[in-house]
Motif scaffolding. Sequence first.
Motif, PDB file in Angstrom:
ATOM      1  N   ILE A 154      16.168  -3.946   0.010  1.00 24.70           N
ATOM      2  CA  ILE A 154      17.641  -4.442   0.042  1.00 24.70           C
ATOM      3  C   ILE A 154      17.873  -5.773   0.910  1.00 24.70           C
ATOM      4  N   THR A 155      17.072  -5.513   2.138  1.00 24.86           N
ATOM      5  CA  THR A 155      17.071  -6.753   3.040  1.00 24.86           C
ATOM      6  C   THR A 155      16.578  -7.913   2.710  1.00 24.86           C
ATOM      7  N   LEU A 156      15.536  -8.007   1.686  1.00 26.26           N
ATOM      8  CA  LEU A 156      14.946  -9.154   1.069  1.00 26.26           C
ATOM      9  C   LEU A 156      15.987 -10.051   0.082  1.00 26.26           C
ATOM     10  N   GLY A 157      17.025  -9.335  -0.277  1.00 29.87           N
ATOM     11  CA  GLY A 157      18.076  -9.815  -1.107  1.00 29.87           C
ATOM     12  C   GLY A 157      17.739  -9.871  -2.603  1.00 29.87           C
ATOM     13  N   PRO A 158      18.734 -10.185  -3.227  1.00 29.14           N
ATOM     14  CA  PRO A 158      18.442 -10.067  -4.892  1.00 29.14           C
ATOM     15  C   PRO A 158      17.617 -11.438  -5.375  1.00 29.14           C
ATOM     16  N   GLY A 159      17.267 -12.392  -4.456  1.00 28.01           N
ATOM     17  CA  GLY A 159      16.544 -13.294  -5.140  1.00 28.01           C
ATOM     18  C   GLY A 159      15.110 -13.105  -5.151  1.00 28.01           C
ATOM     19  N   PHE A 160      14.737 -12.006  -4.360  1.00 28.91           N
ATOM     20  CA  PHE A 160      13.251 -11.903  -4.083  1.00 28.91           C
ATOM     21  C   PHE A 160      12.551 -11.573  -5.254  1.00 28.91           C
ATOM     22  N   ALA A 200      13.006   0.026  -9.514  1.00 27.53           N
ATOM     23  CA  ALA A 200      14.158  -0.089  -9.276  1.00 27.53           C
ATOM     24  C   ALA A 200      14.564  -1.667  -8.482  1.00 27.53           C
ATOM     25  N   LEU A 201      13.870  -2.377  -7.831  1.00 26.77           N
ATOM     26  CA  LEU A 201      13.905  -3.739  -7.597  1.00 26.77           C
ATOM     27  C   LEU A 201      13.830  -4.434  -8.688  1.00 26.77           C
ATOM     28  N   LYS A 202      12.928  -4.366  -9.852  1.00 26.91           N
ATOM     29  CA  LYS A 202      12.854  -5.097 -11.043  1.00 26.91           C
ATOM     30  C   LYS A 202      14.160  -4.893 -11.934  1.00 26.91           C
ATOM     31  N   LYS A 203      14.608  -3.948 -11.905  1.00 22.68           N
ATOM     32  CA  LYS A 203      16.025  -3.586 -12.626  1.00 22.68           C
ATOM     33  C   LYS A 203      17.114  -4.008 -11.903  1.00 22.68           C
ATOM     34  N   GLY A 204      17.076  -4.551 -10.705  1.00 26.72           N
ATOM     35  CA  GLY A 204      18.217  -5.295  -9.966  1.00 26.72           C
ATOM     36  C   GLY A 204      18.840  -4.388  -9.220  1.00 26.72           C
ATOM     37  N   SER A 205      18.451  -3.160  -8.948  1.00 25.49           N
ATOM     38  CA  SER A 205      19.201  -2.001  -8.243  1.00 25.49           C
ATOM     39  C   SER A 205      18.263  -1.351  -7.184  1.00 25.49           C
ATOM     40  N   PRO A 206      17.707  -2.167  -6.076  1.00 21.11           N
ATOM     41  CA  PRO A 206      16.853  -1.559  -5.136  1.00 21.11           C
ATOM     42  C   PRO A 206      17.538  -0.434  -4.274  1.00 21.11           C
ATOM     43  N   THR A 207      16.844   0.526  -3.962  1.00 18.30           N
ATOM     44  CA  THR A 207      17.401   1.440  -2.936  1.00 18.30           C
ATOM     45  C   THR A 207      16.628   1.491  -1.724  1.00 18.30           C
ATOM     46  N   ASP A 227       5.394  -7.540 -10.568  1.00 16.27           N
ATOM     47  CA  ASP A 227       4.969  -6.928 -11.545  1.00 16.27           C
ATOM     48  C   ASP A 227       3.650  -6.297 -11.617  1.00 16.27           C
ATOM     49  N   TYR A 228       2.684  -7.341 -10.933  1.00 12.31           N
ATOM     50  CA  TYR A 228       1.265  -6.826 -10.794  1.00 12.31           C
ATOM     51  C   TYR A 228       1.206  -5.564  -9.877  1.00 12.31           C
ATOM     52  N   LEU A 229       1.983  -5.453  -8.950  1.00 11.22           N
ATOM     53  CA  LEU A 229       2.074  -4.507  -7.775  1.00 11.22           C
ATOM     54  C   LEU A 229       2.349  -3.135  -8.659  1.00 11.22           C
ATOM     55  N   ILE A 230       3.338  -3.216  -9.513  1.00  9.11           N
ATOM     56  CA  ILE A 230       3.973  -2.209 -10.191  1.00  9.11           C
ATOM     57  C   ILE A 230       2.570  -1.708 -11.195  1.00  9.11           C
ATOM     58  N   GLU A 231       1.899  -2.657 -11.745  1.00  9.78           N
ATOM     59  CA  GLU A 231       0.708  -2.257 -12.524  1.00  9.78           C
ATOM     60  C   GLU A 231      -0.434  -1.680 -11.657  1.00  9.78           C
ATOM     61  N   ALA A 232      -0.468  -2.075 -10.756  1.00  8.72           N
ATOM     62  CA  ALA A 232      -1.687  -1.907  -9.891  1.00  8.72           C
ATOM     63  C   ALA A 232      -1.318  -0.474  -9.270  1.00  8.72           C
ATOM     64  N   LYS A 233       0.161  -0.021  -8.625  1.00 14.70           N
ATOM     65  CA  LYS A 233       0.334   1.236  -8.197  1.00 14.70           C
ATOM     66  C   LYS A 233       0.206   2.221  -9.409  1.00 14.70           C
ATOM     67  N   TYR A 234       0.362   1.852 -10.665  1.00 11.20           N
ATOM     68  CA  TYR A 234       0.352   2.753 -11.851  1.00 11.20           C
ATOM     69  C   TYR A 234      -1.330   3.227 -12.000  1.00 11.20           C
ATOM     70  N   LEU A 235      -2.171   2.166 -11.762  1.00  8.78           N
ATOM     71  CA  LEU A 235      -3.487   2.482 -12.059  1.00  8.78           C
ATOM     72  C   LEU A 235      -3.930   3.116 -10.605  1.00  8.78           C
ATOM     73  N   ASN A 252       0.708  -1.277  -0.071  1.00 11.01           N
ATOM     74  CA  ASN A 252      -0.092   0.042   0.008  1.00 11.01           C
ATOM     75  C   ASN A 252       0.959   1.175   0.013  1.00 11.01           C
ATOM     76  N   LYS A 253       2.017   1.346   0.560  1.00 10.83           N
ATOM     77  CA  LYS A 253       2.686   2.362   0.854  1.00 10.83           C
ATOM     78  C   LYS A 253       3.969   2.616  -0.147  1.00 10.83           C
ATOM     79  N   MET A 254       4.654   1.425  -0.413  1.00 12.50           N
ATOM     80  CA  MET A 254       5.755   1.709  -1.179  1.00 12.50           C
ATOM     81  C   MET A 254       5.632   2.308  -2.571  1.00 12.50           C
ATOM     82  N   SER A 255       6.553   3.146  -2.925  1.00  9.92           N
ATOM     83  CA  SER A 255       6.293   3.875  -4.169  1.00  9.92           C
ATOM     84  C   SER A 255       6.488   2.888  -5.493  1.00  9.92           C
ATOM     85  N   ILE A 256       6.236   3.144  -6.653  1.00 11.14           N
ATOM     86  CA  ILE A 256       6.396   2.469  -7.779  1.00 11.14           C
ATOM     87  C   ILE A 256       7.782   2.344  -8.282  1.00 11.14           C
ATOM     88  N   ASN A 257       8.545   3.665  -8.007  1.00  8.10           N
ATOM     89  CA  ASN A 257       9.957   3.706  -8.216  1.00  8.10           C
ATOM     90  C   ASN A 257      10.731   2.649  -7.476  1.00  8.10           C
TER      91      ASN A 257
END
Length: 900
Positions: free
Chosen positions: A111-117, A99-106, A126-134, A90-95
């Motif tokens: 970051i804590t969840l790790g590269p395999g998340f 960034a996570l999708k591109k492999g460079s989370p800030t 990907d769904y959450l990205i679309e949902a946050k856009y809408l 609900n609160k994390m930004s789409i950006n």
Amino acid sequence: MKKYLLSLAVVSLFYTESGACAWSDPDYEYFNLFTQSIIKDKSYLPFLHSYSTRFYTDFKPSMVPDENIESWKRYFNNQLNYAQTEYLVNKMSINDLNALKKGSPTNQLLITLGPGFYPKYREGIDYLIEAKYLEPYMKINYIESADSFYYREPGTGKNATNLDYNKTIAALTSLYNAAKNPEIKQRYGYQLVRFNHYTRNYDAAIKAFKTYVEPLRLKDAPYIMALDQLAGAQRGLGMNSEANWNFFQVFRDSKSRKESAFVSMKLSDTASFNNILKRASTDEDKNMAYFLLGYEDFNNPIPVMEKMFEINPDSEILKVMAVRSINELERSYLPIYYYTDNNGTVTEKTNAGNNKEKSITETTKPEKEELSFWQKIVRFFKNLFGSKKDKSSTDGKADQNDDELLNNPDRIPVFTKNNYWYDDKTKDFLDDLEKFTSKTKEKSKDEYWQIADAYLKFLKKDYKASTEILENIKTSNPEYLEEIKRMKVLNDIVSQPKIDADYEDHLMKDYSEYFAEKPEVKKDSTETDEYNYYGEVPSTADFLKDVLANRYFLQGEDGKSFLMNNKLSDLQYSPNSSLVKSVEDFYRKPNKTQFEQQIIAKNIDEVGNIDAFFAVIYGDRAMRQADFEKAKSFYTKAQNFSGIPRTEWNYEEKKITPMKYQPGAYDGFSNISDLVFGHNVWVSYQSSPEESMKREDYSAFPFIKPTMNKLELADALIRLKKIGTGKDEKSTTANQLIGNVLYNTSILGYYRQFFVMDLDNSNGGKYYFDTSERANPYKYYYKGFPDRIYIEPDNYDLAINYYKRALNASTNKEQKARILFQMASAEQGKYYQYEAKHPSTVDYSDPKWSEKSDAYQKQLDQIKNQKYRTYFALLRSQYSDTETAKNLLGSCTYFSYFMK
């Protein structure tokens, strides 16, 4: 019609200037002894009893978890806790997600969840990205004429129509078809239904549900969300029956959407209810439907509860109906204040100072019903709108030890926001609910019903039976255990007829947590620092303090009763002599019990020099009684008085601090102007002393100083009194000056604040003509003391007697005219006292109200002219030719009116 408009204006005034004011919150007006929120299914918390808001809100949102967040938590294999999941969804930004999708989370959580998340949960992210856009666009376009019931979002003004319809549908359909995880696929289906609903493509929304959601046969959170959108589209097409059924299913299956589903349902007629009931195929559905009916029509929920009981006595929503009923009864039986007229008898103090206790049920019927102003307003509206009649009296005698707080037939109707009426119907409802609860506790396995039964017996004052039930309850539920503990304490204290030293020791030993001051609790991150307009919510501890205050009151220990709810400094607001003496006696009491020391005496707050504080109150009363010698003896002990204890906002420290008196300002003891010996030029309390008052000739009395303290004032009056025993011109003036002081410090005088522990003459409760004949208007205890003013009435004959001596000795016609006018003014005060004690009894709803009121006013005018115009008549008949009388005609309106 004129009367109706007037009455509404008066009620409006009442709401802005009384305790039941515009800021009043009814949910802060009872003690909440039976905790509503102990129900096990917390999703029903919004449907607990509340008057302040449509839904109950006194709980943390985390107590009702969102099934959508729980669903996501399971999707992520519980790698995140609930709070982290809620933040991600609900609160994390789409950006951050891109960034996570591109492999460079800030974002630190990502970051804590790790590269395999992301690779593991690619479809979900990907769904959450679309949902946050809408999401910013997911609002219906507002058309006031057609859909004014929809919420209109302030601010951006974005809505679903701002998106390209065909492109959005194509994108969501493509994402739906590409998704492998059925839950994620269903979430895209939900977005298709929602987008069509919010663009008002209602038919397409219904088709999308059947095409993309229903075939997946999943019934968890995304399905409930999509069903909610489907129902909205059906409502848009006028398919009300289908819409209501689907909203009903959302209500039934959702934890966090019950409120919105309830609002969306239109159970406004029997047909709607019957349609849902006909479609209810399970006992749970039927119970839900009955609950909704009972919730909407709460006049008498027991018939509905009976039907629910027949279906399932263990139903959780049946407990919700019961707790709402209990809450309603508690508000009726245990209000935080009792409003009464002056005819009740609780404690009567004899001349010997003894106290005679009477049960509140042993009341004496008054010879004539005396209605207060507000009672008349209540009666008018009850008659106008067909409200039920109050039947607050109780027949028969009661035990001398009955609790005055729990059985109060002396209560009168109070025109508040809620209009609680303790009447026969309320008692019948309590009896019926007790029968239902007793029956249910035998069938249900939930200990809740035993606790409820014990509480109802507590309300009926059967403390022994209530305690026996509580002792036999076996439960491990921590909320139940806490309620049982509280109720045992209530039964113990409320059933105690007298509070003595031994019982006070028992209170400190076993129940100190309910009386000792609690350290301030640090707020968690979910709580805000919003200003509370209503004060603290009354608690169990507040109720117990009220019970003890009532007991002390009945025992004649007024000082202790007062200090249970008030500070010592509060005596300034209503310096009633007998109460002040009782408080002082407790203050000086040696060998106080631990309870008296730690719980009661803590309210003896900082008033500077306590002995001087008491001495000023006693000295002031002696001055109002014209006992100047006695006043001087008290004022001699008050020379260390540090000022009437008031507070003010300290802008530097940003908190309330004791008020600091400016040099030369009147502080309750010092800096009294010699104008107190003068006379009115005109009656204007807001004007400066020099504009309203005029000095007499004090040259013969050098001991009258330009500025005095009360000790010096008392001494000056003693000297004047001695001089006044003579027969010369000086003695005439001395008596006149004494009369002036007594009048000027009465309710009508410019310096009316001097002897009632006030700082200025601005209007307030201290300056009303009280209608009470009682030495003490409090009949239960001293709660709300600063709000209910009572001061011993002025004795205008004291001033008149001194004026008579001056009049009889004077040979100066101008002086005689002045003295007569002062006597007439004092006599006017006597009339105001008479008028206040004889209010009109004409019912405001009487068709002949105006005619009868006019006749009553004529009767009052006749009495006034016959009995309270003695000195005006003498002034007109013998002194109308004096310059004094001529000057008065130009400055005194009522004198001018009388002279005509």
